[in-house]
Design an enzyme around this catalytic site. Structure first.
Site, PDB file in Angstrom:
ATOM      1  N   ASP A 106      32.450 -33.055   7.783  1.00 51.21           N
ATOM      2  CA  ASP A 106      31.911 -34.046   6.850  1.00 51.21           C
ATOM      3  C   ASP A 106      31.040 -33.373   5.794  1.00 51.21           C
ATOM      4  OD1 ASP A 106      33.070 -36.003   8.388  1.00 51.21           O
ATOM      5  OD2 ASP A 106      31.262 -36.369   9.572  1.00 51.21           O
ATOM      6  N   TYR A 107      30.826 -34.083   4.709  1.00 52.69           N
ATOM      7  CA  TYR A 107      29.990 -33.602   3.598  1.00 52.69           C
ATOM      8  C   TYR A 107      28.630 -33.113   4.115  1.00 52.69           C
ATOM      9  CZ  TYR A 107      27.665 -33.863  -0.977  1.00 52.69           C
ATOM     10  OH  TYR A 107      26.982 -33.579  -2.124  1.00 52.69           O
TER      11      TYR A 107
END
Ligand code: URA
Length: 245
Positions: A106-107
């Site tokens: 994820d970011y």
């Protein structure tokens, strides 16, 4: 490398994008074994066939296997992102081969990503059938009790099916939070965050520390290194392949 479509092969070798490679083929600029090929469905085996573009021989790309410590605040994608968010491209400028990430973080997740241009290995790293464990350190809100650890180890139904970690343990308590080590061999989207949130312990910070036998170690955030021959042997063997240097 097994047989691949000619346009895909040209793009893997860095000659052109797949679409541009199709144009090269259609315009008669590509030869396979000394014959001009205009048929887009033709496949080549790079170990056997000789491919030329404008009379220049195209060599198979060098295999690259890279460990990257993705920092939080980077998208797991190559190329530019809309809105100017940073991507892996910003961290991999000095790698000439077209490597792609075997999996996604994820970011806001940091940690180990393996990048390669070896499609078969990437597939096996990702596919749950090969059972490759991915290890995460998750700082979660709240103090996770031993009873909750036992419940977590039994698994739980999520909106897209059952999820059960291969292992899970409390590393330490940090004030009102808990640092957990969690191992999953599957890669459904946000699996660790969704799993832990289901038990009332949302993730505050997530870092992947290992992919199978490959460990993040002391690699600083934003830096990459080549996998060692020893790591490659162990990684290939863990997914049922034999590493041939
Ligand atoms: N699980 C998550 O929730 N996020 C990641 O980035 C990786 C695994």
């Amino acid at each position: 490398m097994a047989s691949v479509r000619l346009n895909r092969y040209l793009s893997m070798c860095g000659v052109a994008s797949r679409r541009k490679a199709e144009e090269l083929i259609r315009s008669g600029r590509v030869k396979v074994n000394d014959e001009v090929v205009r048929d887009l469905s033709v496949k080549v085996d790079p170990e056997i066939d000789r491919v030329e573009v404008d009379g220049r021989e195209i060599r198979p790309p060098k295999r690259r296997y890279i460990a990257l410590n993705k920092p939080a605040g980077y998208l797991t994608q190559l190329g530019k992102a809309p809105g100017g968010r940073k991507t892996l491209e910003d961290l991999l400028k000095d790698i000439p081969e077209r490597v792609f990430p075997a999996g996604r973080l994820d970011y806001d997740t940091e940690g180990l990503l393996i990048l390669t241009n070896d499609g078969e290995l990437a597939h096996r790293i990702l596919h749950p059938r090969y059972g490759l464990p991915k290890t995460y350190l998750a700082l979660v809100r709240g103090r996770v009790s031993p009873q909750t650890v036992r419940r977590m180890l039994r698994g739980v139904e999520l909106e897209d099916g059952f999820a059960k970690p291969d292992s899970l343990r409390v590393v330490r308590y940090e004030g009102k939070n808990t640092l957990l080590e969690v191992v999953f061999h599957e890669g459904r989207k946000h699996i660790v965050k969704r799993f832990l949130a289901r038990f009332g312990h949302p993730v505050v910070k997530l870092r992947r520390t290992a992919v199978g036998p490959v460990k993040l170690g002391k690699l600083p955030p934003g830096k990459w290194r080549n996998l060692t021959a020893g790591e490659l042997r162990a990684l290939f063997s863990a997914v049922g392949l034999k590493y041939k240097p």
